[in-house]
Design a protein around this motif. Structure first.
Motif, PDB file in Angstrom:
ATOM      1  N   VAL A   1     -15.218  11.351 -16.816  1.00 41.34           N
ATOM      2  CA  VAL A   1     -14.627  12.569 -17.379  1.00 41.34           C
ATOM      3  C   VAL A   1     -14.937  13.746 -16.465  1.00 41.34           C
ATOM      4  N   GLY A   2     -13.912  14.544 -16.189  1.00 35.89           N
ATOM      5  CA  GLY A   2     -14.117  15.735 -15.377  1.00 35.89           C
ATOM      6  C   GLY A   2     -13.899  15.532 -13.896  1.00 35.89           C
ATOM      7  N   SER A   3     -13.826  14.281 -13.450  1.00 32.11           N
ATOM      8  CA  SER A   3     -13.590  14.006 -12.035  1.00 32.11           C
ATOM      9  C   SER A   3     -12.095  14.062 -11.750  1.00 32.11           C
ATOM     10  N   PRO A   4     -11.683  14.642 -10.612  1.00 26.63           N
ATOM     11  CA  PRO A   4     -10.259  14.679 -10.268  1.00 26.63           C
ATOM     12  C   PRO A   4      -9.800  13.432  -9.515  1.00 26.63           C
ATOM     13  N   GLU A   5     -10.742  12.540  -9.202  1.00 28.95           N
ATOM     14  CA  GLU A   5     -10.445  11.429  -8.303  1.00 28.95           C
ATOM     15  C   GLU A   5      -9.632  10.320  -8.978  1.00 28.95           C
ATOM     16  N   ILE A   6      -8.606   9.849  -8.261  1.00 26.01           N
ATOM     17  CA  ILE A   6      -7.751   8.752  -8.724  1.00 26.01           C
ATOM     18  C   ILE A   6      -7.739   7.673  -7.646  1.00 26.01           C
ATOM     19  N   VAL A   7      -7.933   6.425  -8.034  1.00 23.15           N
ATOM     20  CA  VAL A   7      -7.870   5.327  -7.074  1.00 23.15           C
ATOM     21  C   VAL A   7      -6.807   4.330  -7.524  1.00 23.15           C
TER      22      VAL A   7
ATOM     23  N   SER B   1       7.823   1.175  -2.761  1.00 23.74           N
ATOM     24  CA  SER B   1       8.617   2.015  -3.666  1.00 23.74           C
ATOM     25  C   SER B   1       8.198   1.815  -5.115  1.00 23.74           C
ATOM     26  N   ILE B   2       7.791   0.588  -5.456  1.00 18.06           N
ATOM     27  CA  ILE B   2       7.318   0.313  -6.818  1.00 18.06           C
ATOM     28  C   ILE B   2       6.010   1.058  -7.087  1.00 18.06           C
ATOM     29  N   VAL B   3       5.113   1.104  -6.097  1.00 15.84           N
ATOM     30  CA  VAL B   3       3.862   1.868  -6.256  1.00 15.84           C
ATOM     31  C   VAL B   3       4.190   3.346  -6.498  1.00 15.84           C
ATOM     32  N   GLU B   4       5.112   3.892  -5.727  1.00 14.00           N
ATOM     33  CA  GLU B   4       5.512   5.298  -5.913  1.00 14.00           C
ATOM     34  C   GLU B   4       6.127   5.507  -7.291  1.00 14.00           C
ATOM     35  N   ALA B   5       6.956   4.552  -7.733  1.00 17.91           N
ATOM     36  CA  ALA B   5       7.591   4.662  -9.044  1.00 17.91           C
ATOM     37  C   ALA B   5       6.558   4.613 -10.163  1.00 17.91           C
ATOM     38  N   LEU B   6       5.535   3.782 -10.006  1.00 15.59           N
ATOM     39  CA  LEU B   6       4.482   3.703 -11.021  1.00 15.59           C
ATOM     40  C   LEU B   6       3.762   5.045 -11.158  1.00 15.59           C
ATOM     41  N   LEU B   7       3.448   5.664 -10.037  1.00 16.58           N
ATOM     42  CA  LEU B   7       2.746   6.947 -10.096  1.00 16.58           C
ATOM     43  C   LEU B   7       3.634   8.044 -10.691  1.00 16.58           C
ATOM     44  N   ARG B   8       4.941   7.976 -10.439  1.00 22.55           N
ATOM     45  CA  ARG B   8       5.859   8.920 -11.103  1.00 22.55           C
ATOM     46  C   ARG B   8       5.873   8.638 -12.597  1.00 22.55           C
ATOM     47  N   HIS B   9       5.894   7.378 -12.969  1.00 19.67           N
ATOM     48  CA  HIS B   9       5.884   6.979 -14.382  1.00 19.67           C
ATOM     49  C   HIS B   9       4.641   7.518 -15.089  1.00 19.67           C
TER      50      HIS B   9
ATOM     51  N   GLY C   1       3.044  10.197 -14.174  1.00 19.72           N
ATOM     52  CA  GLY C   1       2.965  11.644 -13.989  1.00 19.72           C
ATOM     53  C   GLY C   1       1.968  12.058 -12.926  1.00 19.72           C
ATOM     54  N   LEU C   2       1.711  11.170 -11.967  1.00 14.26           N
ATOM     55  CA  LEU C   2       0.698  11.443 -10.940  1.00 14.26           C
ATOM     56  C   LEU C   2       1.310  11.636  -9.557  1.00 14.26           C
TER      57      LEU C   2
END
Length: 335
Positions: free
Chosen positions: A66-72, A125-133, A135-136
């Motif tokens: 909680v509070g961390s901005p990091e995404i992996v 492109s699927i990885v990019e679509a997942l992150l759009r899905h 909201g990242l």
């Protein structure tokens, strides 16, 4: 007369063998996939699906610190699935706010269409679509990849380098045990037969079974990190899900794609600069990727090689250390 009798008996014998073999072969080809183990079933139940161009893609998304901005974002290898990461999942949630993994198209619990032209470009492109899905799409992402996932990461890195709108913004990249240099990759015999297509491919994919799979995959691991039989069954269950064994030959076209687009993908690694280091983790022993990779051209800025023990569990600590000491590593490499 005696000879005629002998030939007749031989013909009858072969007919009987054929009559017996046909139903046995039919039964063999229709052996149902193995049941999911409790752990693999739990992994599937805790995951979700999103739709990409009419195809269902499985993914995991856990909230960690909680509070961390990091995404992996974790990109798995061939021929398995996101379940590869389950041993380090908890460790990663202790370091990152969001831990995300997906099953690439044709792998694990994602759809496995056939016939289909599987490509690294589509997987990126699927990885990019997942992150759009999720909201990242505007967030800076840490990528941790393995094997097949390394090539997808290289394509994402190339797109990042091109500064194309809507593309992934990469904060850091960690590659592990991948043949990023096509000339250092040594595919197994079965992989060679399958990737080259021809009449043998559909026959081999249908005849593939757990014994062939486990005998072929086990030697790829380091001597101290080979999977248990239950882990191999989990991998095989993921492959057999949705008849995934029948698309193995199509998925293996990535080997040919890697050669064809070498300049694009190796060039992305060699020329791009990202704020954090780009570590590459290889095991000491592997039959598929030669150790000579450490001597290849890699004029990366802010980069280093880390020769790990081959165990997947320490990767969470390794990657965490990379994040914590990024500035220190950068100053060492820049000097």
């Amino acid at each position: 007369m005696v000879r005629r009798d002998r030939l007749r008996r031989m013909r009858e014998w072969w007919v009987q063998v054929g009559l017996l073999a046909v139903p046995l072969l039919a039964a063999y080809l229709h052996i149902p996939p193995p049941q999911l183990s409790p752990a693999l079933h739990s992994w599937k139940s805790s995951g979700k699906f999103f739709t990409y161009k009419g195809l269902r893609i499985f993914y995991q998304d856990s909230v960690g610190v909680v509070g961390s901005p990091e995404i992996v974002v974790l990109l798995h290898g061939f021929p398995t699935s996101s379940y590869d990461w389950y041993k380090i999942w908890e460790g990663l949630t202790l370091r990152f706010h969001r831990v995300i993994a997906l099953d690439f198209l044709g792998f694990g619990f994602s759809d496995k269409p056939r016939p289909h032209h599987y490509s690294i470009f589509e997987q990126a492109s699927i990885v990019e679509a997942l992150l759009r899905h999720l909201g990242l799409q505007n967030r800076r992402i840490n990528l941790l990849s393995h094997d097949y996932g390394d090539i997808v990461a290289q394509e994402l890195l190339y797109r990042f380098k091109q500064n194309r709108s809507g593309r992934l913004t990469i904060k850091s990249l960690c590659l592990s045990n991948g043949g990023i240099f096509p000339e250092t990759h040594r595919p197994l015999l079965l992989q060679k037969l399958l990737k080259d297509g021809g009449v043998l491919s559909p026959i081999l994919t249908r005849l593939m079974n757990f014994f062939v799979f486990s005998r072929g995959l086990t030697p790829v691991f380091g001597p101290y990190t080979r999977p248990s039989e239950s882990e191999l069954w989990d991998m095989w269950a993921g492959i057999r899900n949705n008849d995934g064994n029948l698309v193995i030959d199509s998925l293996l076209q990535y080997i040919n794609q890697r050669k064809k687009f070498r300049r694009r993908w190796v060039g992305a690694l060699a020329s791009v600069t990202i704020p954090s280091p780009t570590p590459s983790i290889w095991t000491p022993v592997t039959r598929v990727v030669e150790r000579s990779v450490e001597n290849r051209e890699m004029p990366l800025q802010s980069s280093f090689y880390l020769w790990a023990t081959g165990s997947r569990k320490p990767l969470s600590r390794v990657f965490g250390a990379v994040q914590e000491n990024a500035a220190a590593v950068h100053s060492v490499d820049s000097g």
